[in-house]
Every structure is written in C-alpha cells, then in structure tokens.
Design an enzyme around this catalytic site. Structure first.
Site, PDB file in Angstrom:
ATOM      1  N   PRO A  18      11.909  12.843 -16.580  1.00  0.00           N
ATOM      2  CA  PRO A  18      12.419  12.032 -17.682  1.00  0.00           C
ATOM      3  C   PRO A  18      13.942  12.090 -17.670  1.00  0.00           C
ATOM      4  O   PRO A  18      14.505  13.191 -17.603  1.00  0.00           O
ATOM      5  CB  PRO A  18      11.850  12.715 -18.929  1.00  0.00           C
ATOM      6  CG  PRO A  18      11.415  14.075 -18.506  1.00  0.00           C
ATOM      7  CD  PRO A  18      11.242  14.069 -17.023  1.00  0.00           C
ATOM      8  N   MET A  19      14.601  10.932 -17.707  1.00  0.00           N
ATOM      9  CA  MET A  19      16.070  10.934 -17.747  1.00  0.00           C
ATOM     10  C   MET A  19      16.545   9.824 -18.677  1.00  0.00           C
ATOM     11  O   MET A  19      16.252   8.646 -18.454  1.00  0.00           O
ATOM     12  CB  MET A  19      16.658  10.730 -16.339  1.00  0.00           C
ATOM     13  CG  MET A  19      16.581  11.974 -15.477  1.00  0.00           C
ATOM     14  SD  MET A  19      17.388  11.744 -13.867  1.00  0.00           S
ATOM     15  CE  MET A  19      16.187  10.743 -13.004  1.00  0.00           C
ATOM     16  N   CYS A 102      15.654  19.846 -23.648  1.00  0.00           N
ATOM     17  CA  CYS A 102      16.948  19.168 -23.738  1.00  0.00           C
ATOM     18  C   CYS A 102      18.013  20.104 -24.324  1.00  0.00           C
ATOM     19  O   CYS A 102      17.842  20.646 -25.414  1.00  0.00           O
ATOM     20  CB  CYS A 102      16.825  17.911 -24.603  1.00  0.00           C
ATOM     21  SG  CYS A 102      18.410  17.090 -24.790  1.00  0.00           S
ATOM     22  N   LYS A 141       7.610  19.917 -20.902  1.00  0.00           N
ATOM     23  CA  LYS A 141       8.737  20.136 -19.990  1.00  0.00           C
ATOM     24  C   LYS A 141       9.711  21.066 -20.697  1.00  0.00           C
ATOM     25  O   LYS A 141      10.110  20.812 -21.842  1.00  0.00           O
ATOM     26  CB  LYS A 141       9.419  18.825 -19.642  1.00  0.00           C
ATOM     27  CG  LYS A 141      10.670  19.044 -18.803  1.00  0.00           C
ATOM     28  CD  LYS A 141      11.082  17.794 -18.081  1.00  0.00           C
ATOM     29  CE  LYS A 141      12.316  18.035 -17.249  1.00  0.00           C
ATOM     30  NZ  LYS A 141      13.538  17.972 -18.038  1.00  0.00           N
ATOM     31  N   ASN A 204      11.237  22.216 -11.290  1.00  0.00           N
ATOM     32  CA  ASN A 204      12.283  21.216 -11.487  1.00  0.00           C
ATOM     33  C   ASN A 204      13.651  21.883 -11.417  1.00  0.00           C
ATOM     34  O   ASN A 204      13.816  23.031 -11.803  1.00  0.00           O
ATOM     35  CB  ASN A 204      12.078  20.540 -12.861  1.00  0.00           C
ATOM     36  CG  ASN A 204      13.230  19.610 -13.233  1.00  0.00           C
ATOM     37  OD1 ASN A 204      13.904  19.820 -14.239  1.00  0.00           O
ATOM     38  ND2 ASN A 204      13.478  18.595 -12.421  1.00  0.00           N
TER      39      ASN A 204
HETATM   40  C1  FMN Z   1      21.135  11.486 -16.895  1.00  0.00           C
HETATM   41  C2  FMN Z   1      20.095  12.524 -17.237  1.00  0.00           C
HETATM   42  C3  FMN Z   1      19.286  12.334 -18.344  1.00  0.00           C
HETATM   43  C4  FMN Z   1      18.294  13.278 -18.669  1.00  0.00           C
HETATM   44  N1  FMN Z   1      17.450  13.031 -19.724  1.00  0.00           N
HETATM   45  C5  FMN Z   1      16.383  13.863 -19.918  1.00  0.00           C
HETATM   46  C6  FMN Z   1      15.370  13.524 -20.870  1.00  0.00           C
HETATM   47  O1  FMN Z   1      15.415  12.473 -21.542  1.00  0.00           O
HETATM   48  N2  FMN Z   1      14.341  14.395 -21.027  1.00  0.00           N
HETATM   49  C7  FMN Z   1      14.236  15.561 -20.292  1.00  0.00           C
HETATM   50  O2  FMN Z   1      13.275  16.311 -20.450  1.00  0.00           O
HETATM   51  N3  FMN Z   1      15.184  15.889 -19.398  1.00  0.00           N
HETATM   52  C8  FMN Z   1      16.221  15.048 -19.178  1.00  0.00           C
HETATM   53  N4  FMN Z   1      17.118  15.346 -18.188  1.00  0.00           N
HETATM   54  C9  FMN Z   1      16.900  16.537 -17.342  1.00  0.00           C
HETATM   55  C10 FMN Z   1      16.088  16.168 -16.089  1.00  0.00           C
HETATM   56  O3  FMN Z   1      14.793  15.723 -16.439  1.00  0.00           O
HETATM   57  C11 FMN Z   1      15.959  17.374 -15.143  1.00  0.00           C
HETATM   58  O4  FMN Z   1      15.337  18.413 -15.828  1.00  0.00           O
HETATM   59  C12 FMN Z   1      17.314  17.866 -14.636  1.00  0.00           C
HETATM   60  O5  FMN Z   1      18.147  16.792 -14.261  1.00  0.00           O
HETATM   61  C13 FMN Z   1      17.158  18.818 -13.453  1.00  0.00           C
HETATM   62  O6  FMN Z   1      16.483  18.196 -12.394  1.00  0.00           O
HETATM   63  P1  FMN Z   1      17.262  17.587 -11.108  1.00  0.00           P
HETATM   64  O7  FMN Z   1      18.087  18.689 -10.542  1.00  0.00           O
HETATM   65  O8  FMN Z   1      16.165  17.118 -10.190  1.00  0.00           O
HETATM   66  O9  FMN Z   1      18.103  16.469 -11.621  1.00  0.00           O
HETATM   67  C14 FMN Z   1      18.136  14.436 -17.883  1.00  0.00           C
HETATM   68  C15 FMN Z   1      18.987  14.634 -16.784  1.00  0.00           C
HETATM   69  C16 FMN Z   1      19.938  13.691 -16.444  1.00  0.00           C
HETATM   70  C17 FMN Z   1      20.805  13.917 -15.233  1.00  0.00           C
END
Ligand code: FMN
Length: 332
Positions: A18-19, A102, A141, A204
């Site tokens: 989720p992002m 978050c 998560k 993750n």
């Molecule tokens: C732009 C952005 C927005 C994110 N928004 C959320 C979100 O809405 N919900 C969530 O659980 N994590 C959110 N995250 C965290 C990511 O889901 C993930 O846990 C984190 O980026 C680490 O994983 P990665 O190294 O593969 O990016 C966000 C991360 C980024 C970079």
C-alpha cells in the site's frame, strides 16, 4: 502454498505494498499485469470513510482485473473502524488490511497506524473485532515495534494470528526509524520460525532487486515479499523478480517501446478514472523511473512532469519513443 483466507497464492507471492498516492487503480492494474500476486490500496482513513469524505470514498474503487485486491484502512477508534468495514465491504474487495505501521505524525498522534504499537492490547482487540465483523479475510501490515527497545513482534504476530488475522506483512523497521537505515529482516524471520505460527508471514522493506527477494525467500525463509518503492514507475519489477527466483537469470529490462506503452496506458487509465487534471498530476511521479538513466532526457522529462495538459504529456511520450527508441536500459 500460502493462502490468505481462501485465496490461494503461488509459492513466494509478491505483493504490491500500500502506498499513498501511488497504489491507485491504474498503477495496481499495471503491477498486476506485470506479475504482482496481490495488490493493496493506499491507506484509507476510517474516519474519512464514515463521514463520506469524497477523497476517501474514491480510494475504494477497484478494477476487476487487479484481483485479488486488499483495501487498507487505518484508525484507532473501534466504532469508526467497524463502520468503515461495512463501507469497504460494499466495494467488494478480496481482503481488508489494517494499517498498524504508518509512522507519520498526524496518524500516529491519534493512536492510529504505528501509533498502536504503543498499545498492543488495543491492536489485538481491534483486529479481533474487525475479524468478527466481516466475512472477508483481514490482514495486518505493521512494523517491528515502536522503537528498538520495545520490539515484541513475535508475540504480537502470534496474538494477531490467534484472533483470526489471515496474514501479516511486516516492515523491518521500527516507528522511530521511519525510513532510515536498513530494514532488518531477522525479527521477521523469528516471527516465521515461531512453531505456533501458521498464517503467511510476508516480509517488507528494501526489496529493491531480484537478489534481495531471493535472500528474503532462501535465507530468511519468509512466505512472500511485499514490494513498495522498487515498483514506483517500474511495474516490471514483479516479473523480473519472479523470473530470477525461478531461473537465477535476469530478464532483460523493458525496451523504450514497452516503457512508453506503459506510460501511455497508465496516464489514460488515470484520466479515465479521475479526469484529466488529477490524472495528469497524479501519474507524474512515475515518469522519472519509467525513463530513468536516459542521457539528455531532461527536456522531455520536464514536459512530462510539468504539463497540465494531457495532450502535451502524450506528445512527450511520442517524442521519447521517436528520439530514444534504441536506447538500451540498464537492469535494476
Ligand atoms: C510514497 C509512499 C507511500 C506509502 N503509503 C503507505 C500506506 O498508505 N500504507 C502503508 O501501510 N504503508 C505505506 N507506505 C510504506 C510501504 O508500504 C512500505 O512499507 C515501505 O515503503 C517499505 O517497503 P519498500 O522498501 O519496498 O518501499 C508508503 C511508502 C511510500 C514510499
């Protein structure tokens, strides 16, 4: 093979994380096409949903072609979370995910997101109530803990499982770390190695290459990888990882033609979904990665990321293809 509720997944599934402002329907659809096994929406405020805040409600849209899809919600108030479950169910997702990770101040200060890591009993009771309130599988998560001193993720994951959580995705950082340092997958492996654990445990954080995904599978023994940043503007990442896991060889990176095709479809889907203004604005952040590494690309990139007019952006894609059709991209 891992399962989320009744949803059967392949060995070592790849999940789109989720992002916020990234994991919208057009982007999720592209990731699904390119090998993501499960996709999640960005987080949606339970308080926003129950007040019918238009922005939150729009985030519930899903396309059939992206299934299985999980809708992620956040909040700390039981009543609001339960009411929002009913609203979420009406959009018929396959999974409901709770955001307990978050780190952002405005979320944490209300006790939501990673804020709940300071009150594990509440985290567990909220999950239990949500599980009991819906027919859909509920996943969680979260992060390792609030800070390094308070990591109890093995116990927390087991308690979540015991109240019916169907799978858990763990970001290998604490709240205090935010996004700093390296993700630590060791505590996630400890969760997986707990003999009482039987639900899927997805890792993750920092899966930024096919090799990293392989380490997560082979050295840490996790059930799948949730991928965030590496996919932004690069939905091909999922298939590249899958190919590497299956063959130990690398797929060639996408050609200019494939990149332009994806960028065009991305923009068109976004416009169809949100209208021209927002569609143009919200796809911008992907283009830098779609066209990463091309020398002398600044002018076209600027046109893509600053034009308000969709026709100009589409024109920039055409020009990119004309001028750089033979460019050989490096692999990630
Ligand atoms: C732009 C952005 C927005 C994110 N928004 C959320 C979100 O809405 N919900 C969530 O659980 N994590 C959110 N995250 C965290 C990511 O889901 C993930 O846990 C984190 O980026 C680490 O994983 P990665 O190294 O593969 O990016 C966000 C991360 C980024 C970079």
């Amino acid at each position: 093979m891992p399962k989320i509720g009744n949803i059967e997944l392949p060995e070592f599934p790849l999940l789109l994380a989720p992002m916020e402002d990234v994991s919208d329907p057009p982007f999720r659809a592209l990731c699904k096409e390119q090998g993501a096994d499960v996709v999640y929406t960005e987080f949606i405020s339970s308080e926003g949903l129950i007040r019918d805040a238009a922005k939150s409600v729009m985030k519930l849209d899903i396309y059939e072609k992206e299934r299985p899809v999980g809708i992620q919600i956040f909040g700390a108030n039981l009543d609001s979370m339960l009411k929002s479950v009913e609203i979420v169910e009406a959009s018929n997702p396959d999974i409901i995910d709770i955001n307990f990770g978050c780190p952002v101040k405005k979320v944490v200060s209300k006790g939501a997101g990673a804020g709940i890591l300071k009150d594990i009993d509440l985290m567990v009771s909220l999950t239990k109530a949500m599980v009991e309130h819906t027919r859909l599988p509920v996943t969680v998560k979260t992060r390792l803990g609030w800070d390094q001193e308070s990591i109890k993720i093995v116990e927390v994951a087991e308690r979540l499982q015991d109240v019916g959580c169907a799978a858990i995705s763990i970001h290998g950082r604490t709240r205090v770390q935010m996004y700093k340092g390296e993700a630590d997958w060791n505590p996630i492996a400890e969760v997986k190695n707990n003999p009482r654990m039987h639900i899927p445990v997805f890792g993750n954080g920092d899966v930024d290459s096919p090799e990293a995904a392989k380490r997560m599978r082979d050295e840490y023994g996790l059930d799948g990888a949730m991928i965030g940043r590496a996919s932004i503007g690069y939905p091909w990442f999922f298939n590249e990882v899958k190919h590497y896991l299956a063959t130990d060889t690398h797929l060639d990176p996408p050609t200019m033609e494939q990149r332009v095709d994806a960028a065009r479809r991305h923009l068109q889907m976004a416009i169809d979904w949100k209208g021209e203004k927002l569609g143009v604005f919200e796809t911008r952040r992907h283009y830098t990665n779609y066209f990463k590494g091309i020398p002398n690309f600044k002018e076209l990139r600027m046109k893509m990321v600053t034009s308000d007019d969709a026709a100009d952006v589409f024109e920039a894609f055409d020009q990119a293809l004309e001028q750089f059709s033979d460019y050989e991209f490096a692999r990630v």
